[in-house]
Design a protein around this motif. Structure first.
Motif, mmCIF file in Angstrom:
data_model
loop_
_atom_site.group_PDB
_atom_site.id
_atom_site.type_symbol
_atom_site.label_atom_id
_atom_site.label_comp_id
_atom_site.label_asym_id
_atom_site.label_seq_id
_atom_site.Cartn_x
_atom_site.Cartn_y
_atom_site.Cartn_z
ATOM 1 N N ILE A 80 0.844 -1.196 0.000
ATOM 2 C CA ILE A 80 0.000 0.000 0.000
ATOM 3 C C ILE A 80 0.880 1.246 0.000
ATOM 4 O O ILE A 80 0.642 2.210 -0.743
ATOM 5 N N ALA A 81 1.922 1.219 0.838
ATOM 6 C CA ALA A 81 2.823 2.368 0.923
ATOM 7 C C ALA A 81 3.542 2.613 -0.412
ATOM 8 O O ALA A 81 3.829 3.762 -0.776
ATOM 9 N N MET A 82 3.815 1.531 -1.121
ATOM 10 C CA MET A 82 4.510 1.653 -2.412
ATOM 11 C C MET A 82 3.548 1.893 -3.570
ATOM 12 O O MET A 82 3.971 2.131 -4.706
ATOM 13 N N GLY A 83 2.246 1.835 -3.274
ATOM 14 C CA GLY A 83 1.258 1.972 -4.336
ATOM 15 C C GLY A 83 1.228 0.778 -5.265
ATOM 16 O O GLY A 83 0.894 0.898 -6.455
ATOM 17 N N ALA A 84 1.585 -0.384 -4.742
ATOM 18 C CA ALA A 84 1.650 -1.607 -5.549
ATOM 19 C C ALA A 84 0.515 -2.539 -5.157
ATOM 20 O O ALA A 84 0.675 -3.428 -4.314
ATOM 21 N N GLY A 85 -0.641 -2.333 -5.757
ATOM 22 C CA GLY A 85 -1.772 -3.198 -5.492
ATOM 23 C C GLY A 85 -1.666 -4.504 -6.262
ATOM 24 O O GLY A 85 -0.654 -4.780 -6.916
ATOM 25 N N PRO A 86 -2.720 -5.315 -6.223
ATOM 26 C CA PRO A 86 -2.702 -6.582 -6.963
ATOM 27 C C PRO A 86 -2.534 -6.354 -8.460
ATOM 28 O O PRO A 86 -3.082 -5.407 -9.011
ATOM 29 N N VAL A 87 -1.777 -7.226 -9.089
ATOM 30 C CA VAL A 87 -1.535 -7.128 -10.529
ATOM 31 C C VAL A 87 -2.069 -8.396 -11.192
ATOM 32 O O VAL A 87 -1.591 -9.502 -10.913
ATOM 33 N N GLU A 200 -1.257 -13.281 -6.986
ATOM 34 C CA GLU A 200 -1.802 -11.943 -7.222
ATOM 35 C C GLU A 200 -3.322 -11.984 -7.367
ATOM 36 O O GLU A 200 -4.027 -11.098 -6.853
ATOM 37 N N LEU A 201 -3.834 -13.008 -8.034
ATOM 38 C CA LEU A 201 -5.281 -13.130 -8.199
ATOM 39 C C LEU A 201 -5.969 -13.392 -6.861
ATOM 40 O O LEU A 201 -7.047 -12.859 -6.585
ATOM 41 N N VAL A 202 -5.333 -14.210 -6.033
ATOM 42 C CA VAL A 202 -5.889 -14.474 -4.706
ATOM 43 C C VAL A 202 -5.799 -13.228 -3.832
ATOM 44 O O VAL A 202 -6.732 -12.911 -3.083
ATOM 45 N N TYR A 203 -4.706 -12.507 -3.914
ATOM 46 C CA TYR A 203 -4.544 -11.237 -3.196
ATOM 47 C C TYR A 203 -5.661 -10.271 -3.584
ATOM 48 O O TYR A 203 -6.312 -9.656 -2.725
ATOM 49 N N ASP A 204 -5.932 -10.174 -4.870
ATOM 50 C CA ASP A 204 -7.005 -9.312 -5.358
ATOM 51 C C ASP A 204 -8.359 -9.792 -4.851
ATOM 52 O O ASP A 204 -9.209 -8.989 -4.445
ATOM 53 N N HIS A 205 -8.555 -11.114 -4.839
ATOM 54 C CA HIS A 205 -9.823 -11.693 -4.380
ATOM 55 C C HIS A 205 -10.026 -11.414 -2.898
ATOM 56 O O HIS A 205 -11.147 -11.126 -2.448
ATOM 57 N N LEU A 206 -8.956 -11.490 -2.124
ATOM 58 C CA LEU A 206 -9.041 -11.178 -0.693
ATOM 59 C C LEU A 206 -9.503 -9.743 -0.471
ATOM 60 O O LEU A 206 -10.349 -9.471 0.381
ATOM 61 N N LEU A 207 -8.945 -8.826 -1.249
ATOM 62 C CA LEU A 207 -9.279 -7.415 -1.073
ATOM 63 C C LEU A 207 -10.651 -7.073 -1.632
ATOM 64 O O LEU A 207 -11.329 -6.169 -1.126
ATOM 65 N N ARG A 208 -11.074 -7.783 -2.684
ATOM 66 C CA ARG A 208 -12.356 -7.468 -3.322
ATOM 67 C C ARG A 208 -13.549 -8.103 -2.629
ATOM 68 O O ARG A 208 -14.679 -7.700 -2.881
#
Length: 217
Positions: A80-87, A200-208
């Motif tokens: 988050i600090a680096m502005g690097a969200g899920p890709v 990355e897809l799972v990371y995105d799924h966790l956040l979404r």
């Protein structure tokens, strides 16, 4: 005078016999899941002792699966600090394993505990679960009538053991039981572009996930 057709009775009888022979046999209703996919996935994860958030069923690598995962909060905060969200772009993620770019790639922010494939038939479940068994724990969740067949015993179980898949069954009341333990001594592949993309897809799924499902602690 019009000609009278010959052998009318014989034709009728023959036609009737043909029609009777073409009658379809009794249709056996397909085996149904005793509860929703997400409910069965949560019950199966608890049965397997997988601790984490059981995410709703989603499609990853073309397979419908339920992933049990945890958010690595320290890595998430850093990203988050680096502005690097899920890709989710595969071409971009592929470059993260290149030697010249590996040092600049963001760290995996999801810890994948295991992957569940819930299906009415073992062939469908196995096709979904096997690609993920190369990287960690994977299991199939099947309705109990589906495992009471010679096909399951003779064809499914040997393959499941070979791939290291666990098998969880659900009876008509949605009560789950462990039919086959997963193989713990299997060789797990090292991190590669596919595993990074899945993470990355799972990371995105966790956040979404708007309403987080039950966490298994």
């Amino acid at each position: 005078m019009a000609a009278t057709p010959q052998n009318t009775e014989r034709s009728t009888v023959a036609g009737g016999a043909k029609r009777s022979r073409s009658m379809p046999s009794r249709v056996v209703p397909p085996i149904e899941l005793p509860a929703s996919v997400d409910e069965l996935a949560r019950a199966a994860a608890a049965q397997l002792g997988w601790n984490g958030i059981v995410l709703p069923e989603t499609t990853i690598l073309g397979r419908k699966v339920c992933v049990v995962a945890k958010l690595r909060t320290d890595v998430h905060a850093e990203r988050i600090a680096m502005g690097a969200g899920p890709v989710a772009d595969r071409a971009t993620v592929d470059t993260w394993t290149w030697p010249e770019l590996a040092g600049t790639a963001p760290a995996p922010a999801a810890e994948i505990v295991g992957v569940l494939a819930v299906a009415r038939h073992w062939r469908t479940a196995m096709a979904s679960a096997v690609p993920f068994a190369r990287y960690g724990e994977a299991a199939m969740v099947l309705p109990s009538p589906a495992v009471l067949t010679e096909d399951y015993v003779g064809n499914c179980l040997p393959r499941a053991r070979a791939y290291g898949l666990a098998v969880v069954t659900a009876d008509p009341n949605a009560v789950v039981d462990l039919d086959l333990e997963g193989r713990t001594e299997r060789v797990v592949l090292a991190e590669d572009p596919v595993s990074r993309l899945v993470n990355e897809l799972v990371y995105d799924h966790l956040l979404r996930t708007a309403e987080a499902p039950a966490s298994l602690d």
